[in-house]
Design a protein around this motif. Sequence first.
Motif, mmCIF file in Angstrom:
data_model
loop_
_atom_site.group_PDB
_atom_site.id
_atom_site.type_symbol
_atom_site.label_atom_id
_atom_site.label_comp_id
_atom_site.label_asym_id
_atom_site.label_seq_id
_atom_site.Cartn_x
_atom_site.Cartn_y
_atom_site.Cartn_z
ATOM 1 N N GLY A 178 0.821 -1.212 0.000
ATOM 2 C CA GLY A 178 0.000 0.000 0.000
ATOM 3 C C GLY A 178 0.847 1.250 0.000
ATOM 4 N N ALA A 179 0.375 2.289 -0.707
ATOM 5 C CA ALA A 179 1.072 3.566 -0.769
ATOM 6 C C ALA A 179 0.012 4.666 -0.881
ATOM 7 N N TYR A 180 0.290 5.691 -1.670
ATOM 8 C CA TYR A 180 -0.657 6.801 -1.829
ATOM 9 C C TYR A 180 -1.996 6.318 -2.382
ATOM 10 N N GLN A 181 -3.063 6.891 -1.817
ATOM 11 C CA GLN A 181 -4.405 6.647 -2.346
ATOM 12 C C GLN A 181 -5.054 7.988 -2.672
ATOM 13 N N ALA A 182 -5.466 8.145 -3.907
ATOM 14 C CA ALA A 182 -6.153 9.361 -4.324
ATOM 15 C C ALA A 182 -7.545 9.388 -3.724
ATOM 16 N N PRO A 183 -8.068 10.578 -3.418
ATOM 17 C CA PRO A 183 -9.416 10.648 -2.836
ATOM 18 C C PRO A 183 -10.473 9.979 -3.705
ATOM 19 N N GLN A 184 -10.258 9.983 -5.019
ATOM 20 C CA GLN A 184 -11.244 9.391 -5.931
ATOM 21 C C GLN A 184 -11.321 7.871 -5.791
ATOM 22 N N THR A 185 -10.293 7.270 -5.187
ATOM 23 C CA THR A 185 -10.255 5.809 -5.053
ATOM 24 C C THR A 185 -10.791 5.336 -3.702
ATOM 25 N N LEU A 186 -11.129 6.276 -2.831
ATOM 26 C CA LEU A 186 -11.567 5.929 -1.478
ATOM 27 C C LEU A 186 -13.081 5.891 -1.385
ATOM 28 N N ALA A 187 -13.566 5.162 -0.404
ATOM 29 C CA ALA A 187 -14.994 5.198 -0.101
ATOM 30 C C ALA A 187 -15.361 6.604 0.356
ATOM 31 N N GLU A 188 -16.578 6.996 0.097
ATOM 32 C CA GLU A 188 -16.999 8.380 0.374
ATOM 33 C C GLU A 188 -16.751 8.785 1.822
ATOM 34 N N ASP A 189 -16.998 7.875 2.752
ATOM 35 C CA ASP A 189 -16.827 8.232 4.163
ATOM 36 C C ASP A 189 -15.365 8.211 4.612
ATOM 37 N N GLU A 190 -14.466 7.793 3.735
ATOM 38 C CA GLU A 190 -13.029 7.795 4.047
ATOM 39 C C GLU A 190 -12.321 9.049 3.556
ATOM 40 N N VAL A 191 -12.879 9.688 2.551
ATOM 41 C CA VAL A 191 -12.218 10.838 1.932
ATOM 42 C C VAL A 191 -11.996 11.934 2.976
ATOM 43 N N GLY A 192 -10.754 12.373 3.082
ATOM 44 C CA GLY A 192 -10.417 13.427 4.029
ATOM 45 C C GLY A 192 -9.959 12.920 5.373
ATOM 46 N N TYR A 193 -10.275 11.664 5.678
ATOM 47 C CA TYR A 193 -9.912 11.083 6.969
ATOM 48 C C TYR A 193 -8.882 9.966 6.826
ATOM 49 N N ASN A 194 -8.464 9.685 5.607
ATOM 50 C CA ASN A 194 -7.562 8.574 5.343
ATOM 51 C C ASN A 194 -6.140 9.094 5.145
ATOM 52 N N GLU A 195 -5.239 8.681 6.020
ATOM 53 C CA GLU A 195 -3.867 9.155 5.987
ATOM 54 C C GLU A 195 -3.145 8.811 4.684
ATOM 55 N N SER A 196 -3.586 7.782 3.993
ATOM 56 C CA SER A 196 -2.937 7.389 2.743
ATOM 57 C C SER A 196 -3.014 8.478 1.678
ATOM 58 N N GLN A 197 -3.918 9.436 1.836
ATOM 59 C CA GLN A 197 -4.002 10.560 0.905
ATOM 60 C C GLN A 197 -2.747 11.426 0.933
ATOM 61 N N LEU A 198 -1.981 11.362 2.009
ATOM 62 C CA LEU A 198 -0.796 12.204 2.144
ATOM 63 C C LEU A 198 0.357 11.733 1.264
ATOM 64 N N GLY A 199 0.346 10.453 0.881
ATOM 65 C CA GLY A 199 1.463 9.914 0.121
ATOM 66 C C GLY A 199 2.685 9.647 0.970
ATOM 67 N N LEU A 200 2.488 9.530 2.280
ATOM 68 C CA LEU A 200 3.580 9.313 3.219
ATOM 69 C C LEU A 200 3.467 7.982 3.952
ATOM 70 N N THR A 201 2.362 7.302 3.764
ATOM 71 C CA THR A 201 2.091 6.059 4.492
ATOM 72 C C THR A 201 2.295 4.857 3.576
ATOM 73 N N ILE A 202 2.943 3.829 4.117
ATOM 74 C CA ILE A 202 3.163 2.604 3.350
ATOM 75 C C ILE A 202 2.624 1.408 4.122
ATOM 76 N N VAL A 203 2.236 0.390 3.376
ATOM 77 C CA VAL A 203 1.826 -0.890 3.945
ATOM 78 C C VAL A 203 2.768 -1.937 3.374
ATOM 79 N N VAL A 204 3.448 -2.667 4.238
ATOM 80 C CA VAL A 204 4.477 -3.606 3.786
ATOM 81 C C VAL A 204 4.193 -5.015 4.305
ATOM 82 N N THR A 205 4.783 -5.970 3.634
ATOM 83 C CA THR A 205 4.697 -7.359 4.079
ATOM 84 C C THR A 205 5.864 -8.138 3.471
ATOM 85 N N GLN A 206 5.849 -9.435 3.659
ATOM 86 C CA GLN A 206 6.898 -10.301 3.124
ATOM 87 C C GLN A 206 6.239 -11.375 2.267
ATOM 88 N N THR A 207 6.801 -11.610 1.105
ATOM 89 C CA THR A 207 6.207 -12.582 0.193
ATOM 90 C C THR A 207 6.351 -13.998 0.743
#
Length: 211
Positions: free
Chosen positions: A108-137
């Motif tokens: 996971g990385a940046y999420q544009a507001p257009q890709t978020l659920a309506e109730d998430e827009v403005g409250y989702n930190e991923s909009q900043l482009g500073l948050t990552i979601v990582v894992t191991q294959t």
Amino acid sequence: MQARGYQDLQQISQIMQMLTQAYNQETLMNLLTVSLPADVNIVFNPYELDTLVNAQNYIGQYEPKELLLVQDIPRINYTMYLQKDAYNALLKLYNDLSQEYKGFLLRGAYQAPQTLAEDEVGYNESQLGLTIVVTQTELPYQQFTNTEMSQWLEEHAYEYGFILRYPQRKASITNHAYDAHIYRYVGKSLAKSLHDSELTLEEYQLQNEGE
């Protein structure tokens, strides 16, 4: 702004300067006309690295200006973006981490507001482009918590400017359960301070209110 409780004209002028730097005409109009609960604050300067976005701090349809396409890092989608500083820091972290562990994957990385659920827009930190979601294959997503890679990240991510966004025993503060996958870029100086003090971004902001 006066309708939101700001009466000092000089303060209003300073706020508007920050808002016009962060938001374009359309997103600013939306931000200033949207009806928000009384306990929700508008974030005037979402471009700052220590910006807090959650259920009480709203950024509307904000979109960062310096997004870069993630390259040279294994990821689940080709078109993933991060803010410039966050991307460069992640690339260095990945290169160093890969010398010891294999299988790093950016989920996971940046999420544009257009890709978020309506109730998430403005409250989702991923909009900043500073948050990552990582894992191991090659292992179930839920098992990442117990891996050596996860431990390495918790111990060393701050050296690259990242903090574990939702650490253990802080759910009552962050309003989010512990999650070993989610990291947030805040810059090296603040990341070290938060790591050393074991403070969350919420606690840091609370300490610095009014300064």
